[in-house]
Write a protein that holds these residues in place. Sequence first.
Motif, PDB file in Angstrom:
ATOM      1  N   SER A 268       0.842  -1.196   0.000  1.00  0.00           N
ATOM      2  CA  SER A 268       0.000   0.000   0.000  1.00  0.00           C
ATOM      3  C   SER A 268       0.876   1.245   0.000  1.00  0.00           C
ATOM      4  CB  SER A 268      -0.898   0.016   1.239  1.00  0.00           C
ATOM      5  OG  SER A 268      -1.764  -1.091   1.248  1.00  0.00           O
ATOM      6  N   GLY A 269       0.334   2.327  -0.542  1.00  0.00           N
ATOM      7  CA  GLY A 269       1.084   3.580  -0.529  1.00  0.00           C
ATOM      8  C   GLY A 269       0.421   4.646  -1.370  1.00  0.00           C
ATOM      9  N   ILE A 270       1.225   5.618  -1.794  1.00  0.00           N
ATOM     10  CA  ILE A 270       0.787   6.744  -2.621  1.00  0.00           C
ATOM     11  C   ILE A 270       1.620   6.747  -3.907  1.00  0.00           C
ATOM     12  CG2 ILE A 270       0.601   9.257  -2.791  1.00  0.00           C
ATOM     13  CD1 ILE A 270      -1.276   8.191  -0.715  1.00  0.00           C
ATOM     14  N   PHE A 271       0.933   6.870  -5.055  1.00  0.00           N
ATOM     15  CA  PHE A 271       1.656   6.964  -6.330  1.00  0.00           C
ATOM     16  C   PHE A 271       2.368   8.310  -6.359  1.00  0.00           C
ATOM     17  CE2 PHE A 271       2.018   7.203 -11.021  1.00  0.00           C
ATOM     18  CZ  PHE A 271       2.604   5.960 -11.239  1.00  0.00           C
ATOM     19  N   TRP A 272       3.691   8.293  -6.219  1.00  0.00           N
ATOM     20  CA  TRP A 272       4.470   9.472  -5.843  1.00  0.00           C
ATOM     21  C   TRP A 272       5.186  10.126  -7.021  1.00  0.00           C
ATOM     22  CZ3 TRP A 272       4.329  10.457  -0.501  1.00  0.00           C
ATOM     23  CH2 TRP A 272       5.126  11.503  -0.036  1.00  0.00           C
ATOM     24  N   ARG A 273       5.766   9.287  -7.873  1.00  0.00           N
ATOM     25  CA  ARG A 273       6.631   9.826  -8.935  1.00  0.00           C
ATOM     26  C   ARG A 273       6.637   8.877 -10.115  1.00  0.00           C
ATOM     27  NH1 ARG A 273      12.813  11.982  -7.863  1.00  0.00           N
ATOM     28  NH2 ARG A 273      13.293  12.653  -9.992  1.00  0.00           N
ATOM     29  N   SER A 274       6.771   9.434 -11.328  1.00  0.00           N
ATOM     30  CA  SER A 274       6.862   8.577 -12.508  1.00  0.00           C
ATOM     31  C   SER A 274       7.739   9.231 -13.564  1.00  0.00           C
ATOM     32  CB  SER A 274       5.473   8.295 -13.082  1.00  0.00           C
ATOM     33  OG  SER A 274       4.912   9.467 -13.638  1.00  0.00           O
ATOM     34  N   ARG A 275       8.248   8.399 -14.460  1.00  0.00           N
ATOM     35  CA  ARG A 275       9.035   8.930 -15.561  1.00  0.00           C
ATOM     36  C   ARG A 275       8.133   9.752 -16.471  1.00  0.00           C
ATOM     37  NH1 ARG A 275      12.307   5.886 -17.905  1.00  0.00           N
ATOM     38  NH2 ARG A 275      12.202   6.669 -20.039  1.00  0.00           N
ATOM     39  N   ARG A 276       8.718  10.643 -17.226  1.00  0.00           N
ATOM     40  CA  ARG A 276       7.947  11.510 -18.111  1.00  0.00           C
ATOM     41  C   ARG A 276       7.766  10.881 -19.494  1.00  0.00           C
ATOM     42  NH1 ARG A 276       6.197  16.360 -17.799  1.00  0.00           N
ATOM     43  NH2 ARG A 276       7.264  16.630 -15.817  1.00  0.00           N
ATOM     44  N   LEU A 277       8.817  10.294 -20.033  1.00  0.00           N
ATOM     45  CA  LEU A 277       8.741   9.727 -21.378  1.00  0.00           C
ATOM     46  C   LEU A 277       8.144   8.326 -21.336  1.00  0.00           C
ATOM     47  CD1 LEU A 277      12.228  10.855 -22.751  1.00  0.00           C
ATOM     48  CD2 LEU A 277       9.994  11.913 -23.154  1.00  0.00           C
ATOM     49  N   PRO A 278       7.345   7.942 -22.308  1.00  0.00           N
ATOM     50  CA  PRO A 278       6.693   6.638 -22.281  1.00  0.00           C
ATOM     51  C   PRO A 278       7.590   5.466 -22.675  1.00  0.00           C
ATOM     52  CG  PRO A 278       6.024   7.826 -24.240  1.00  0.00           C
ATOM     53  CD  PRO A 278       6.856   8.779 -23.433  1.00  0.00           C
ATOM     54  N   GLN A 279       8.630   5.707 -23.440  1.00  0.00           N
ATOM     55  CA  GLN A 279       9.453   4.599 -23.913  1.00  0.00           C
ATOM     56  C   GLN A 279      10.455   4.170 -22.840  1.00  0.00           C
ATOM     57  OE1 GLN A 279       9.519   7.755 -24.981  1.00  0.00           O
ATOM     58  NE2 GLN A 279      11.429   8.318 -26.015  1.00  0.00           N
ATOM     59  N   VAL A 280      10.604   2.837 -22.679  1.00  0.00           N
ATOM     60  CA  VAL A 280      11.516   2.299 -21.668  1.00  0.00           C
ATOM     61  C   VAL A 280      12.288   1.116 -22.251  1.00  0.00           C
ATOM     62  CG1 VAL A 280      10.176   2.994 -19.647  1.00  0.00           C
ATOM     63  CG2 VAL A 280       9.723   0.770 -20.710  1.00  0.00           C
ATOM     64  N   ALA A 281      13.479   0.906 -21.702  1.00  0.00           N
ATOM     65  CA  ALA A 281      14.246  -0.307 -21.964  1.00  0.00           C
ATOM     66  C   ALA A 281      14.081  -1.254 -20.779  1.00  0.00           C
ATOM     67  CB  ALA A 281      15.719   0.034 -22.171  1.00  0.00           C
ATOM     68  N   THR A 282      14.421  -2.494 -20.954  1.00  0.00           N
ATOM     69  CA  THR A 282      14.326  -3.464 -19.881  1.00  0.00           C
ATOM     70  C   THR A 282      15.104  -2.993 -18.657  1.00  0.00           C
ATOM     71  OG1 THR A 282      14.181  -5.239 -21.509  1.00  0.00           O
ATOM     72  CG2 THR A 282      14.725  -5.875 -19.243  1.00  0.00           C
ATOM     73  N   GLY A 283      14.441  -2.988 -17.504  1.00  0.00           N
ATOM     74  CA  GLY A 283      15.088  -2.600 -16.251  1.00  0.00           C
ATOM     75  C   GLY A 283      15.119  -1.117 -15.988  1.00  0.00           C
ATOM     76  N   GLU A 284      14.638  -0.293 -16.922  1.00  0.00           N
ATOM     77  CA  GLU A 284      14.697   1.154 -16.737  1.00  0.00           C
ATOM     78  C   GLU A 284      13.658   1.613 -15.718  1.00  0.00           C
ATOM     79  OE1 GLU A 284      15.221   5.083 -19.615  1.00  0.00           O
ATOM     80  OE2 GLU A 284      14.480   3.188 -20.456  1.00  0.00           O
ATOM     81  N   TYR A 285      13.996   2.668 -14.964  1.00  0.00           N
ATOM     82  CA  TYR A 285      13.088   3.204 -13.941  1.00  0.00           C
ATOM     83  C   TYR A 285      11.780   3.651 -14.567  1.00  0.00           C
ATOM     84  CZ  TYR A 285      11.033   6.530 -10.652  1.00  0.00           C
ATOM     85  OH  TYR A 285      10.156   7.211  -9.841  1.00  0.00           O
TER      86      TYR A 285
END
Length: 318
Positions: free
Chosen positions: A290-307
């Motif tokens: 449980s928690g609060i959705f706090w932070r996310s990346r801005r760009l939609p594209q990701v590589a394997t293991g990327e934040y």
Amino acid sequence: MTTLGTASAAPGEIDTGRLAVGETRDGSQFGLPVAVINGANEGKTLYIQAVSDGDELNGLGVIKRVVPQLAPEEISGTILVVGLVNYHAFQVAEHRNPIDDTKMNRAFPGNESGTSSERIAAAVFEAASRADLILDLHQGSTSRMINETRVRCGKRHRMHDECLELAKVFGCGHILDQKGPDGQLARAAPDEGIPTIDPELGGCVGWDEASIQYGVDGVFNVLRYYGFLDGEAEFEPQTRATGFDRYGAPNGGIVTFKKELGEEVSPGETLFEVTDVFGTLKAEVTADRSGIFWRSRRLPQVATGEYVCSVGINIDEY
């Protein structure tokens, strides 16, 4: 008379100037923009700085709006301001100081004979050490992030309660109460007995007016609560987290978020999906706790293991 760099103000006066911190690559001296607001009446000293990281501009937006509203004849005490700290990174809109590839907020308390970042940190830390309270204005870099205030000294520190009180007074709505890395101003200054917080005013490219307004309101609440200005400070309950669960991408592709910033998260709820470029589902990532959705990346594209995102955990109300 109160002086910071070339800025000098008698009681009831305001002045701006430059704090010399070194020379550029062509041998020209450069300095940080500073201001001294010397109140007509005696009182505490508040130190405010912004742009410790060169692409975090919301704090500069706060200073740009706050300083013109400060009338020295109405102030008790002194306000010292460094408008931007990471001079070299600001000039090229980068996060780290390009002269020594250093994150400035890992260089405090600095070294006046050290690297570029250490010398700048030492100069501003000397000014900050004259204060009774410190506001180090940040944002979540260029990621997407809620407005929050960080207490970085750790719960066992002798100044923890005073820092936590300052965070509540600043009042972003959310507090991260977690010991920070060595070299942060909000770690170093409490060791000198000075309550210090690190407001993280959202996260964006450029600056965001809504997050800047959180910072403006927070500064004025601090000024009223600690007696710099007349008037009553306003308080609202703060949602506090003491850590993060961080999530990376199990596959490369395109991320679609299923939670909005600030939303509550329950174990097993979907945080995001990863698809290929044609929309075929490759992975679904769910919350561990449980928690609060706090932070996310801005760009939609990701590589394997990327934040991809962070969830604030161990939530309570303060």
